[in-house]
Design an enzyme around this catalytic site. Structure first.
Site, PDB file in Angstrom:
ATOM      1  N   ARG A  27       2.484   3.932  11.097  1.00  0.00           N
ATOM      2  CA  ARG A  27       2.163   4.626  10.131  1.00  0.00           C
ATOM      3  C   ARG A  27       3.017   6.108  10.109  1.00  0.00           C
ATOM      4  NH1 ARG A  27      -3.292   4.125   7.727  1.00  0.00           N
ATOM      5  NH2 ARG A  27      -3.949   2.026   8.013  1.00  0.00           N
ATOM      6  N   ARG A  31       0.354  10.604   5.101  1.00  0.00           N
ATOM      7  CA  ARG A  31      -0.330  11.728   4.728  1.00  0.00           C
ATOM      8  C   ARG A  31      -0.030  13.084   5.654  1.00  0.00           C
ATOM      9  NH1 ARG A  31      -5.882   8.978   3.439  1.00  0.00           N
ATOM     10  NH2 ARG A  31      -5.057   7.727   5.117  1.00  0.00           N
ATOM     11  N   ARG A  40       3.444  10.649  -3.383  1.00  0.00           N
ATOM     12  CA  ARG A  40       2.405   9.838  -3.771  1.00  0.00           C
ATOM     13  C   ARG A  40       1.849  10.480  -5.257  1.00  0.00           C
ATOM     14  NH1 ARG A  40      -3.487   8.655  -1.126  1.00  0.00           N
ATOM     15  NH2 ARG A  40      -3.601  10.706  -1.676  1.00  0.00           N
ATOM     16  N   ASP A  77       1.411  -2.160   2.329  1.00  0.00           N
ATOM     17  CA  ASP A  77      -0.080  -2.368   3.016  1.00  0.00           C
ATOM     18  C   ASP A  77      -0.285  -3.640   3.174  1.00  0.00           C
ATOM     19  OD1 ASP A  77      -2.313  -0.247   3.712  1.00  0.00           O
ATOM     20  OD2 ASP A  77      -3.325  -2.198   3.098  1.00  0.00           O
ATOM     21  N   TYR A 154     -11.444  -7.736   5.812  1.00  0.00           N
ATOM     22  CA  TYR A 154     -11.504  -6.852   4.197  1.00  0.00           C
ATOM     23  C   TYR A 154     -12.118  -7.909   3.004  1.00  0.00           C
ATOM     24  CZ  TYR A 154      -9.304  -3.075   6.735  1.00  0.00           C
ATOM     25  OH  TYR A 154      -8.857  -2.048   7.536  1.00  0.00           O
TER      26      TYR A 154
HETATM   27  O1  1CP Z   1       3.747   2.330   9.329  1.00  0.00           O
HETATM   28  C1  1CP Z   1       3.861   2.547   8.247  1.00  0.00           C
HETATM   29  O2  1CP Z   1       4.500   4.040   8.048  1.00  0.00           O
HETATM   30  C2  1CP Z   1       4.010   1.621   7.018  1.00  0.00           C
HETATM   31  C3  1CP Z   1       2.923   1.789   6.297  1.00  0.00           C
HETATM   32  C4  1CP Z   1       1.619   1.093   6.374  1.00  0.00           C
HETATM   33  C5  1CP Z   1       1.387  -0.124   7.211  1.00  0.00           C
HETATM   34  C6  1CP Z   1       1.933  -0.831   8.350  1.00  0.00           C
HETATM   35  C7  1CP Z   1       0.426   1.326   5.436  1.00  0.00           C
HETATM   36  C8  1CP Z   1       0.437   2.483   4.730  1.00  0.00           C
HETATM   37  N1  1CP Z   1      -0.441   0.586   5.983  1.00  0.00           N
HETATM   38  C9  1CP Z   1       0.004  -0.494   7.049  1.00  0.00           C
HETATM   39  C10 1CP Z   1      -1.005  -1.486   7.601  1.00  0.00           C
HETATM   40  C11 1CP Z   1      -2.589  -1.291   7.359  1.00  0.00           C
HETATM   41  N2  1CP Z   1      -3.130  -1.231   6.383  1.00  0.00           N
HETATM   42  C12 1CP Z   1      -3.240  -1.842   8.651  1.00  0.00           C
HETATM   43  C13 1CP Z   1      -2.768  -2.314   9.864  1.00  0.00           C
HETATM   44  C14 1CP Z   1      -2.435  -1.368  10.746  1.00  0.00           C
HETATM   45  C15 1CP Z   1      -3.484  -0.259  11.187  1.00  0.00           C
HETATM   46  O3  1CP Z   1      -4.512  -0.626  11.874  1.00  0.00           O
HETATM   47  O4  1CP Z   1      -3.153   0.817  11.063  1.00  0.00           O
HETATM   48  C16 1CP Z   1      -4.755  -1.584   7.933  1.00  0.00           C
HETATM   49  C17 1CP Z   1      -5.970  -1.924   8.843  1.00  0.00           C
HETATM   50  C18 1CP Z   1      -4.636  -1.352   6.701  1.00  0.00           C
HETATM   51  C19 1CP Z   1      -5.623  -1.212   5.624  1.00  0.00           C
HETATM   52  C20 1CP Z   1      -5.663   0.354   5.188  1.00  0.00           C
HETATM   53  N3  1CP Z   1      -4.855   0.730   4.114  1.00  0.00           N
HETATM   54  C21 1CP Z   1      -6.606   1.317   5.369  1.00  0.00           C
HETATM   55  C22 1CP Z   1      -7.445   1.459   6.494  1.00  0.00           C
HETATM   56  C23 1CP Z   1      -8.776   1.269   6.080  1.00  0.00           C
HETATM   57  C24 1CP Z   1      -9.826   1.028   7.397  1.00  0.00           C
HETATM   58  O5  1CP Z   1     -10.519  -0.046   7.407  1.00  0.00           O
HETATM   59  O6  1CP Z   1      -9.985   1.926   8.352  1.00  0.00           O
HETATM   60  C25 1CP Z   1      -6.225   2.198   4.382  1.00  0.00           C
HETATM   61  C26 1CP Z   1      -6.792   3.713   4.491  1.00  0.00           C
HETATM   62  C27 1CP Z   1      -5.120   1.925   3.765  1.00  0.00           C
HETATM   63  C28 1CP Z   1      -4.206   2.527   2.959  1.00  0.00           C
HETATM   64  C29 1CP Z   1      -3.047   3.063   3.503  1.00  0.00           C
HETATM   65  N4  1CP Z   1      -1.812   2.263   3.839  1.00  0.00           N
HETATM   66  C30 1CP Z   1      -0.832   2.928   4.150  1.00  0.00           C
HETATM   67  C31 1CP Z   1      -1.078   4.322   3.819  1.00  0.00           C
HETATM   68  C32 1CP Z   1      -0.201   5.432   4.258  1.00  0.00           C
HETATM   69  C33 1CP Z   1      -2.614   4.417   3.698  1.00  0.00           C
HETATM   70  C34 1CP Z   1      -3.114   5.434   3.114  1.00  0.00           C
HETATM   71  C35 1CP Z   1      -3.333   5.713   1.848  1.00  0.00           C
HETATM   72  C36 1CP Z   1      -3.052   7.107   1.058  1.00  0.00           C
HETATM   73  O7  1CP Z   1      -1.916   7.492   1.076  1.00  0.00           O
HETATM   74  O8  1CP Z   1      -4.030   7.709   0.659  1.00  0.00           O
END
Ligand code: 1CP
Length: 354
Positions: A27, A31, A40, A77, A154
């Site tokens: 990640r 943010r 964003r 994502d 999910y």
């Molecule tokens: O790593 C990076 O910089 C690349 C971007 C990336 C990746 C690899 C994002 C951006 N998401 C992911 C993978 C992802 N998404 C996973 C697997 C890895 C992990 O466990 O962290 C999972 C479970 C998600 C699902 C997801 N997407 C969540 C989690 C919700 C939960 O169940 O806890 C959330 C909040 C998102 C949105 C998201 N995806 C990525 C970002 C930066 C965000 C936040 C969105 C925003 O800007 O508000």
């Protein structure tokens, strides 16, 4: 690799010699960076950012402008795949992801299409092509997908979950339905990752964020089995280059031997395992990625540096280590602390490669 200025990350995944330990952060685009929040806001919302290849490329590159990272990761994502299957992904402010049409029974599973990655997910492939062009060989680009089990949590729960009661009800009461769903997801992920590789991803990672919620037996049957199917179905070589595959099961420390036996190149570790013990268990089969607790980035830089040294020493001399956090960076971490972390890995790891 002649077309890559820095190939440490790929070399480490293949357990080849490097000058210093490569590092990236899960990640890393996100943010905690003010420039990410600005882009964003420009896109309007998170999914619009993912769907805009130019802006997705911009946020992918933002952390690389600040820090000496050894890899870029596609900004997207894991939930783009269920979205492309027609589930209607949306983000409720402060509540995380949601689906308008969750999958609840065998009829829902039978109706799910296997998305064509160059059609419904064409925006992801366009982002990969744009990022590769803009990186111009500076560092390799990592593509990724969720594991079938993690995606299914999910899809069946309808969003994020803590206890996973809805999908576990399906697992125990209607296991055949869940198997059909997981098999369809595995087929979708194979197509999706192979399309990312053809579009320019130089390595791929499978995120099994919720595999650790299962018992050992259920993990093998409902998560690992399908990651194994994916590893078998991936293009392992593209344009005469090995494309390394990393598997990451959060909470999967007990099952690393079984994970390594899939034939993947590397395993991602969360911070609950001791990397020296893991190296002794599977270090002759796979490279290891990890594994600093992401909350350590709240500590002052001197403490972060000490922790980096401890983990480098635990891994020890030699090849096959990619430094990373044990999970994604938190959104309220000071950006300078991430910089101290990255610099410490490079500075302190040199003696381990002599
Ligand atoms: O790593 C990076 O910089 C690349 C971007 C990336 C990746 C690899 C994002 C951006 N998401 C992911 C993978 C992802 N998404 C996973 C697997 C890895 C992990 O466990 O962290 C999972 C479970 C998600 C699902 C997801 N997407 C969540 C989690 C919700 C939960 O169940 O806890 C959330 C909040 C998102 C949105 C998201 N995806 C990525 C970002 C930066 C965000 C936040 C969105 C925003 O800007 O508000």
């Amino acid at each position: 690799m002649p077309d890559l200025k820095n190939d440490r990350y790929l070399r480490a995944l293949l357990r080849q010699p490097v000058d210093v330990t490569p590092v990236w952060m899960m990640r890393q685009a996100g943010r905690y960076l003010p420039e990410y929040k600005a882009t964003r806001a420009q896109a309007g919302d998170f999914m619009s950012l993912c769907r805009n290849p130019e802006l997705a490329c911009e946020v992918t590159l933002q952390p690389l402008r600040r820090y000496a990272l050894d890899a870029a990761i596609l900004f997207s994502d894991i939930l783009t795949v269920p979205d492309a299957m027609g589930l209607g992904l949306y983000f409720e402010t402060g509540e995380g992801p949601r689906f308008t049409h969750p999958v609840r029974n065998a009829t829902d599973v039978a109706r799910l299409p296997i998305p064509d990655p160059e059609q419904e997910l064409g925006y992801v492939m366009d982002a990969v092509r744009t990022i590769r062009r803009e990186l111009a060989g500076a560092v390799p680009l990592i593509g990724f997908s969720g594991s079938p089990w993690t995606l299914a949590t999910y899809m069946v729960e309808g969003g994020s979950s803590k206890a996973f009661t809805v999908i576990k009800k399906m697992l125990f009461a209607e296991p055949q339905t869940l198997h059909l769903l997981l098999d369809k997801l595995a087929d979708s992920v194979i197509l999706y990752l192979n399309a990312q590789i053809k579009a320019g991803a130089q390595s791929v990672m499978i995120f099994d964020t919720w595999g650790g919620a299962l018992s050992g037996r259920d993990y093998r049957e409902f998560s690992l089995h399908y990651m194994h199917k994916i590893v078998d179905g991936l293009l392992r070589e593209h344009e005469a280059r090995r494309v390394p595959v990393t598997l990451f099961t959060k909470g999967g420390g007990q099952w690393l031997e079984a994970m390594a036996a899939t034939g993947c190149d590397a395993l991602g570790l969360d911070w609950t395992t001791d990397i020296s013990e893991v190296r002794a268990r599977v270090g002759d089969k796979v490279a290891l990625q990890g594994n600093m607790d992401p909350s350590m980035l709240y500590a002052p830089p001197a403490r972060i540096e000490q922790e980096v040294e401890t983990i480098l020493t635990a891994f020890g001399q030699g090849n096959g280590h990619v430094f990373n956090l044990g999970h994604g960076i938190h959104q309220d971490v000071p950006p300078e602390h991430a910089g101290a972390f990255v610099d410490a890995v490079h500075r302190l790891s040199r003696p381990f490669h002599q």
